[in-house]
Write an enzyme that holds these catalytic residues in place. Structure first.
Site, PDB file in Angstrom:
ATOM      1  N   THR A 119      16.452  28.201  36.301  1.00 43.90           N
ATOM      2  CA  THR A 119      16.345  28.504  37.459  1.00 43.90           C
ATOM      3  C   THR A 119      16.434  29.584  37.684  1.00 43.90           C
ATOM      4  OG1 THR A 119      18.505  27.938  39.236  1.00 43.90           O
ATOM      5  CG2 THR A 119      19.817  28.554  36.431  1.00 43.90           C
ATOM      6  N   TYR A 143      27.445  28.758  38.138  1.00 40.89           N
ATOM      7  CA  TYR A 143      25.815  27.527  37.405  1.00 40.89           C
ATOM      8  C   TYR A 143      24.474  28.806  37.768  1.00 40.89           C
ATOM      9  CZ  TYR A 143      21.860  25.212  38.287  1.00 40.89           C
ATOM     10  OH  TYR A 143      19.918  24.844  38.317  1.00 40.89           O
TER      11      TYR A 143
END
Ligand code: UDP
Length: 330
Positions: A119, A143
């Protein structure tokens, strides 16, 4: 028939599109998904669905042996940034620790190729935009850190074992299968385009614009939106590259290299739907960068990846078509 690829999280949004792309390209596909956020119906009928956890080492080993798996695409994981701040250990369990267990299981079975859903959150608030792969990695939430730790594990494993990998750092994934076979279906969406098309179908009343004082041309956040089907194709190209040169691994940005503001996205939704999409100003959301745009020259140079849906209106129209399909369901 081409060889078998194990796809974790293949019942989810991005994973289900990758499964279709693999099946369309003639691969045998086994999906491993615990169906907590994914849906069995989203799995292409040509694939085999095994319901289970990616950190179930015995199960993964059994699948690898039974289906003669030669590569893995690992999509399974938790993806909600604010939740990762409130419950970091869930993210280190579902993303980092589960990936470690999965990698260990497949390496033990002699699987040599691994594709990982990473990501742009690994960059945090990036030092430079467009963001290059060499831009310093400074995730600002659990995250992003949980994903970056998995990238590091993969690099170390590739250095120690007969194993190569590709980590794709996704920018903002949106849209749906152009043929209407899958789309973003999980309830409680937080992503802008999904929310805007939910307003279009009447599921929501309005879009909140999170911040109008960003350092961007119109003051709203700018993002690099990539069509989920182009992203799925990038995974296929990555797999072929891993097969072609087993000595080389890749960590690559996956975006179109251009950005749209929240207001530009809302204009696109109004254009495509011909509807008045109600929007209200709201405070900034914690941790949102002003502008996130990929420098995608590296992936374009390394893989013969040719994006087909690099068009904001097309992304929105596919997202809308899927949202209408969902809304029409009993
Ligand atoms: N955004 C917004 N309203 C929403 C959801 C998102 O204004 O209801 C903005 C958000 O602040 C960011 C952009 O839209 O600038 C994209 O946010 P999204 O949650 O889709 O993806 P992110 O970039 O956070 O991963």
């Amino acid at each position: 028939m081409k060889p078998t690829i194990l796809v974790t999280g293949g019942a989810g949004y991005i994973g289900s599109h990758a499964v279709m792309a693999l099946c369309d390209a003639g691969y045998r596909v086994v999906v491993l998904d615990n169906l907590t956020t994914g849906f069995a119906w989203a799995v292409d009928k040509r694939a085999t669905l095994v319901e289970g956890a990616v950190d179930n080492v015995a199960l993964v080993r059994r699948i690898c042996a039974e289906y003669d798996v030669i590569g893995v695409m690992h999509f399974a994981g938790s993806i909600i940034v604010p939740e990762s701040v409130e419950n970091p250990l869930k993210y280190y369990a579902n993303n980092t620790a589960a990936s470690r267990a999965l990698i260990a299981a497949v390496v033990a079975c002699g699987v040599q190729h691994f594709i990982f859903s990473s990501t742009a959150a690994t960059y945090g608030i990036p030092e430079e935009v467009p963001v290059k792969e060499t831009t310093p990695l400074a995730p600002i939430n659990p995250y992003g850190r949980s994903k970056l730790m998995t990238e590091w594990m993969l690099a170390d494993v590739a250095a120690a074992h007969k194993f190569n990998y590709c980590a794709l750092r996704y920018f903002n994934v949106a849209g749906a299968d152009p043929h209407g076979r899958s789309g973003q279906s999980t309830a409680g969406a937080t992503h802008l385009i999904k929310i805007a098309v939910e307003v279009a179908t009447g599921k929501r009343n309005h879009v909140s614009i999170f911040g109008t004082d960003y350092a961007t041309p119109d003051g709203t956040g700018v993002r690099d939106y990539i069509h989920v089907s182009d992203l799925a194709t990038a995974h296929l190209r990555a797999l072929e590259a891993l097969f072609a040169d087993p000595t080389r691994s890749h960590t690559l940005n996956c975006g179109y290299g251009k950005g749209y503001s929240v207001l530009e996205v809302l204009d696109a939704v109004r254009r495509v739907t011909n509807l008045e999409i109600k929007a209200e100003m709201a405070p900034r959301r914690a941790g949102d960068p002003d502008c996130l745009i990929s420098d995608n020259r590296e992936i374009l140079a390394r893989f013969p990846w040719v994006p087909e849906y690099d068009d904001l209106d097309m992304i929105v129209s596919h997202a809308l078509a899927w949202e209408r399909k969902l809304a029409a369901r009993p």
